[in-house]
Write a protein that holds these residues in place. Structure first.
Motif, PDB file in Angstrom:
ATOM      1  N   GLU A   1       0.765  -1.326   0.136  1.00 13.94           N
ATOM      2  CA  GLU A   1       0.044  -0.054  -0.046  1.00 13.94           C
ATOM      3  C   GLU A   1       0.743   1.270   0.115  1.00 13.94           C
ATOM      4  O   GLU A   1       0.543   2.299  -0.844  1.00 13.94           O
ATOM      5  CB  GLU A   1      -1.023  -0.034   1.205  1.00 13.94           C
ATOM      6  N   ARG A   2       2.017   1.244   0.949  1.00 15.16           N
ATOM      7  CA  ARG A   2       2.804   2.358   0.908  1.00 15.16           C
ATOM      8  C   ARG A   2       3.479   2.650  -0.564  1.00 15.16           C
ATOM      9  O   ARG A   2       3.720   3.793  -1.061  1.00 15.16           O
ATOM     10  CB  ARG A   2       3.961   2.037   1.879  1.00 15.16           C
ATOM     11  N   GLU A   3       3.854   1.406  -1.283  1.00 12.30           N
ATOM     12  CA  GLU A   3       4.661   1.728  -2.267  1.00 12.30           C
ATOM     13  C   GLU A   3       3.936   1.282  -3.510  1.00 12.30           C
ATOM     14  O   GLU A   3       4.376   0.624  -4.492  1.00 12.30           O
ATOM     15  CB  GLU A   3       5.941   0.582  -2.193  1.00 12.30           C
ATOM     16  N   TRP A   4       2.645   1.342  -3.391  1.00 15.05           N
ATOM     17  CA  TRP A   4       1.618   1.364  -4.474  1.00 15.05           C
ATOM     18  C   TRP A   4       1.943   1.449  -6.023  1.00 15.05           C
ATOM     19  O   TRP A   4       1.274   1.108  -6.811  1.00 15.05           O
ATOM     20  CB  TRP A   4       0.240   1.878  -4.021  1.00 15.05           C
ATOM     21  N   ALA A   5       2.677   2.687  -6.279  1.00 13.37           N
ATOM     22  CA  ALA A   5       3.088   3.016  -7.578  1.00 13.37           C
ATOM     23  C   ALA A   5       4.064   2.117  -7.989  1.00 13.37           C
ATOM     24  O   ALA A   5       4.675   2.303  -9.282  1.00 13.37           O
ATOM     25  CB  ALA A   5       3.282   4.620  -7.597  1.00 13.37           C
ATOM     26  N   TYR A   6       4.691   1.254  -7.443  1.00 16.26           N
ATOM     27  CA  TYR A   6       5.826   0.543  -7.709  1.00 16.26           C
ATOM     28  C   TYR A   6       5.295  -0.996  -8.097  1.00 16.26           C
ATOM     29  O   TYR A   6       4.354  -1.520  -7.308  1.00 16.26           O
ATOM     30  CB  TYR A   6       6.887   0.309  -6.529  1.00 16.26           C
ATOM     31  N   ASP A   7       6.090  -1.728  -8.665  1.00 16.38           N
ATOM     32  CA  ASP A   7       6.358  -3.281  -8.704  1.00 16.38           C
ATOM     33  C   ASP A   7       6.935  -3.709  -7.760  1.00 16.38           C
ATOM     34  O   ASP A   7       8.191  -3.274  -7.674  1.00 16.38           O
ATOM     35  CB  ASP A   7       6.537  -3.777 -10.147  1.00 16.38           C
ATOM     36  N   ARG A   8       6.654  -4.962  -7.089  1.00 10.70           N
ATOM     37  CA  ARG A   8       7.568  -5.747  -6.141  1.00 10.70           C
ATOM     38  C   ARG A   8       8.468  -6.718  -6.803  1.00 10.70           C
ATOM     39  O   ARG A   8       7.721  -7.403  -7.429  1.00 10.70           O
ATOM     40  CB  ARG A   8       6.814  -6.264  -5.003  1.00 10.70           C
ATOM     41  N   ILE A   9       9.688  -6.442  -6.947  1.00 14.76           N
ATOM     42  CA  ILE A   9      10.454  -7.496  -7.780  1.00 14.76           C
ATOM     43  C   ILE A   9      11.577  -8.356  -6.882  1.00 14.76           C
ATOM     44  O   ILE A   9      12.250  -7.993  -6.043  1.00 14.76           O
ATOM     45  CB  ILE A   9      11.554  -6.643  -8.760  1.00 14.76           C
ATOM     46  N   PRO A  10      11.482  -9.671  -6.963  1.00 18.24           N
ATOM     47  CA  PRO A  10      12.389 -10.403  -6.343  1.00 18.24           C
ATOM     48  C   PRO A  10      13.833  -9.824  -6.488  1.00 18.24           C
ATOM     49  O   PRO A  10      14.269  -9.922  -7.701  1.00 18.24           O
ATOM     50  CB  PRO A  10      12.108 -11.614  -6.931  1.00 18.24           C
TER      51      PRO A  10
END
Length: 189
Positions: A73-82
């Protein structure tokens, strides 16, 4: 099962902006930072961009119970990447580490209507000063692209939601380094 951690390279380095447990200095290889804006937010912010010749300092922290919802939610404009294999860290147990980055197709160069907030820069640099000292904060400036973007001086009325009060030496450090990179700072009209 590996413990989940994230790697923060901007405001997440400043542990006053979150309460994720077990924050530790770490380094991400093959990436650098850049100031970007997207159609998702009205101001510019940091993202990580691939760069095989670069390494950036940051902080890892634990994501309890593998519950990524608050961070997503905090980083909602980002994709989470391994990113586990690209991160050096002091932990001795098995971990899986993710980094957040804005998708390349959503990145735009900051401009007048989409400036960088000085209150955001303050938070990030304060985090680097406290975690990595002046040398680490200098590395932050050196491994971040986009210092030619417009910066809005919102210190008197901070617009960044997790703004922090800087001590006078921290403010002086930020102002000095922004002069060194020939930053263009404008006042709120």
């Amino acid at each position: 099962m590996a413990d989940p951690y994230f790697f923060g390279y901007g405001s997440l380095v400043n542990i006053s902006t979150h309460d994720f447990p077990d924050p530790r200095p770490a380094r991400l290889k093959g990436w650098r930072r850049a100031w970007r804006h997207t159609d998702l937010r009205p101001v510019a912010f940091l993202t990580a961009i691939p760069d095989p010749e670069c390494e950036i300092d940051g902080m890892i922290a634990h994501v309890p119970r593998n519950d990524w919802a608050a961070l997503d939610e905090r980083e909602w404009a980002y994709d989470r990447i391994p990113a586990t294999q690209s991160i050096s860290h002091p932990l001795q147990h098995e971990v899986e580490i993710a980094v957040y980055a804005v998708p390349a197709e959503r990145q735009n160069t900051p401009d007048g209507p989409h400036p960088i907030l000085l209150s955001y820069i303050d938070v990030v640099v304060q985090g680097y000063l406290r975690a990595f000292g002046t040398e680490g904060a200098d590395r932050f400036f050196a491994t971040t692209d986009g210092w030619d973007a417009p910066i809005l001086n919102d210190r008197a009325a901070p617009r960044y939601p997790r703004h922090q009060q800087l001590k006078p030496p921290e403010t002086e450090f930020v102002d000095d380094r922004l002069k060194q990179v020939s930053a263009r700072i404008s006042e709120i009209a």
